[in-house]
Design an enzyme around this catalytic site. Structure first.
Site, mmCIF file in Angstrom:
data_model
loop_
_atom_site.group_PDB
_atom_site.id
_atom_site.type_symbol
_atom_site.label_atom_id
_atom_site.label_comp_id
_atom_site.label_asym_id
_atom_site.label_seq_id
_atom_site.Cartn_x
_atom_site.Cartn_y
_atom_site.Cartn_z
ATOM 1 N N GLU A 117 28.621 39.784 27.903
ATOM 2 C CA GLU A 117 27.825 40.521 28.970
ATOM 3 C C GLU A 117 27.102 41.720 28.749
ATOM 4 O O GLU A 117 27.465 42.225 27.924
ATOM 5 C CB GLU A 117 28.839 40.642 30.329
ATOM 6 C CG GLU A 117 29.379 39.364 30.755
ATOM 7 C CD GLU A 117 30.207 39.356 32.068
ATOM 8 O OE1 GLU A 117 29.926 38.432 32.811
ATOM 9 O OE2 GLU A 117 31.156 40.343 31.722
ATOM 10 N N CYS A 130 23.595 48.511 29.234
ATOM 11 C CA CYS A 130 24.935 48.765 28.783
ATOM 12 C C CYS A 130 25.284 47.374 27.997
ATOM 13 O O CYS A 130 25.109 46.327 28.430
ATOM 14 C CB CYS A 130 25.836 48.977 29.923
ATOM 15 S SG CYS A 130 27.470 48.867 29.548
ATOM 16 N N CYS A 137 38.164 42.381 23.765
ATOM 17 C CA CYS A 137 38.434 43.740 23.270
ATOM 18 C C CYS A 137 39.901 43.465 22.686
ATOM 19 O O CYS A 137 40.811 43.069 23.247
ATOM 20 C CB CYS A 137 38.512 44.977 24.107
ATOM 21 S SG CYS A 137 38.701 46.426 23.483
ATOM 22 N N CYS A 141 43.734 48.232 27.201
ATOM 23 C CA CYS A 141 43.931 49.368 28.152
ATOM 24 C C CYS A 141 44.258 48.800 29.476
ATOM 25 O O CYS A 141 43.665 47.744 29.864
ATOM 26 C CB CYS A 141 42.501 50.256 28.409
ATOM 27 S SG CYS A 141 41.906 50.956 26.808
ATOM 28 N N CYS A 144 41.464 48.064 32.407
ATOM 29 C CA CYS A 144 40.405 47.443 32.030
ATOM 30 C C CYS A 144 40.303 45.965 32.085
ATOM 31 O O CYS A 144 40.962 45.243 31.530
ATOM 32 C CB CYS A 144 39.975 47.804 30.491
ATOM 33 S SG CYS A 144 38.564 47.080 29.836
ATOM 34 N N CYS A 370 31.469 49.372 35.538
ATOM 35 C CA CYS A 370 32.476 49.582 34.420
ATOM 36 C C CYS A 370 33.948 48.756 34.360
ATOM 37 O O CYS A 370 34.395 48.961 35.448
ATOM 38 C CB CYS A 370 32.608 50.950 34.424
ATOM 39 S SG CYS A 370 31.481 52.164 34.336
#
Ligand code: SAH
Ligand code: SF4
Length: 393
Positions: A117, A130, A137, A141, A144, A370
């Protein structure tokens, strides 16, 4: 509790990538020297190579041309040679969602059928794109959404540059021959804050940024590019020296105990080590302030003591602290801090002499804010229990 047992990185599942149709090499994302080598390998005489690189570069990155037939300053036979050996390809837009606030979220398909994305955020004086650096990933975290995605692969430099090109296509931003130069750019800033940890894909990110910064193409200045890292310390000095862009760091906690839980890579490079690397960054990159990103999690990292510790930790580093109200996603084990708490936290930092803007969540209605990114087809989510266990809850 079982923090020590929690993995810092998740398993990387690498699926074989499909070769481009007909085995043609994609020119997008090659640096100038990479492009030169590719052209020579395909039969371009060496003495012509520099000129050809300049011409092709301009067509691709200044004019946004995708078809060799349109490169009218090249001889027909040479265009045919290019056609036989190369392609100019960018990710394909699968869906495009436009938020009520004008934010656009693109779901993009890349080689191998993976999806990433990218998000375009228009503001009054600038437009920020962005972009992602990985599918998913490897870090985990606990706050997230991207970190819960199991499937991970690095994006190629072409796929990273391609996100900028796709956004320019969609916004109609390539210059039109003969038309007066428009002032103001739609994509004026790029932030590497989408999916993935850019410093775990350093070489591709670096090549991609060389292409995006090149003055004869997309031509974004290094000060309009911000790379966000969770704190991959060994790559920070390299980022300063080889990219020279602005740096943001996902700080999020003021004690190792809490940071280990929120940003598990802290177990490898703790707060002290990270701060040491950050102190060197402005000098090495000849840049200004470092942005400290700090996600506001209710009763986890949002006390007055946290604010005071934060200020103490970063003393001496030219910095701005970006407070990010936590954005929720399904199954998230945290809550957003109350607004008054965020303001009180901001106030302590501001009074200590640092800018402390509170980031307004953008595009929440389309899950573009975010930490909410996660491609639709790759929702092989960890269970709620697994997320909570990794968060040490
Ligand atoms: N991997 C890099 C860049 C991508 S994350 C990094 O971690 O820095 C971009 C930013 O969004 C980071 O500061 C990250 O901590 C933050 N973020 C992640 N999940 C979030 C959430 N749910 N709410 C608010 N911010 C979040
Ligand atoms: Fe990865 Fe950044 Fe999300 Fe952490 S915050 S899991 S490093 S994308």
């Amino acid at each position: 509790m079982n923090q020590l047992a929690a993995p810092i990185t998740q398993d990387v599942l690498t699926l074989p990538r499909k070769l481009p149709e007909g085995g043609k090499v994609n020119l997008v994302g090659l640096t100038r020297s990479g492009l030169r080598d590719a052209l020579i390998a395909a039969g371009t005489p060496e003495r012509q190579a520099k000129m050809r690189v300049g011409q092709i570069w301009q067509w691709i990155y200044h004019w946004g041309v995708r078809d060799f037939a349109q490169m009218t300053n090249l001889a027909k036979e040479y265009r045919a040679l290019l056609e036989r050996n190369f392609e100019i390809s960018v990710p394909e837009i699968v869906t495009r969602q436009v938020s009520m606030d004008g934010t656009r979220k693109y779901l993009l398909r890349i080689a191998g059928g993976h999806e990433v994305e990218a998000v375009y955020i228009p503001e009054e004086t600038r437009g920020t794109l962005c972009i992602s650096s990985q599918v998913g990933c490897t870090l985990t975290c606990s706050f997230c959404h991207t970190g819960t995605q199991k499937l991970v692969r690095n994006l190629t430099a072409g796929e990273i540059v391609g996100q900028v090109m796709v956004a320019r296509d969609d916004l109609g931003e390539w210059p039109k021959p003969g038309a007066p130069k428009e002032d103001g750019r739609l994509v004026s800033n790029v932030v590497l804050m989408g999916m993935g940890e850019p410093l775990y894909n350093f070489d591709n990110v670096c090549d991609a940024m060389q292409v995006v910064m090149d003055g004869e193409g997309i031509s974004l200045s290094r000060r309009r590019i911000t790379l966000s890292t969770s704190g991959v310390v060994p790559e920070i000095a390299k980022t300063a020296e080889e990219i020279g862009c602005l740096l943001a760091v996902s700080f999020h906690a003021t004690t190792d105990e809490v940071r280990n839980r929120l940003v598990p890579v802290n177990k490898k490079w703790n707060i002290e080590t990270l701060i040491g690397a950050l102190r060197e960054y402005p000098r090495l990159s000849n840049s200004e302030r470092i942005t400290f990103e700090y996600v506001m999690l209710k009763d986890v990292n949002d006390s007055d003591d946290d604010a005071r510790r934060l200020v103490k930790l970063i003393r001496g580093i030219p910095a701005k602290i970006n407070l990010i109200p936590f954005n929720e996603w399904p199954g998230a084990p945290y809550e957003r801090s109350d607004w008054e708490r965020i303001e009180a936290f901001a106030d302590i930092i501001y009074k200590a002499g640092y800018a402390s803007p509170i980031r307004t969540p953008r595009g929440e209605d389309i899950m573009a804010a975010c930490g909410q990114l996660k491609s639709a087809t790759e929702r092989a989510r960890k269970s709620r229990a697994a997320i909570a266990a990794e968060a040490g809850l």
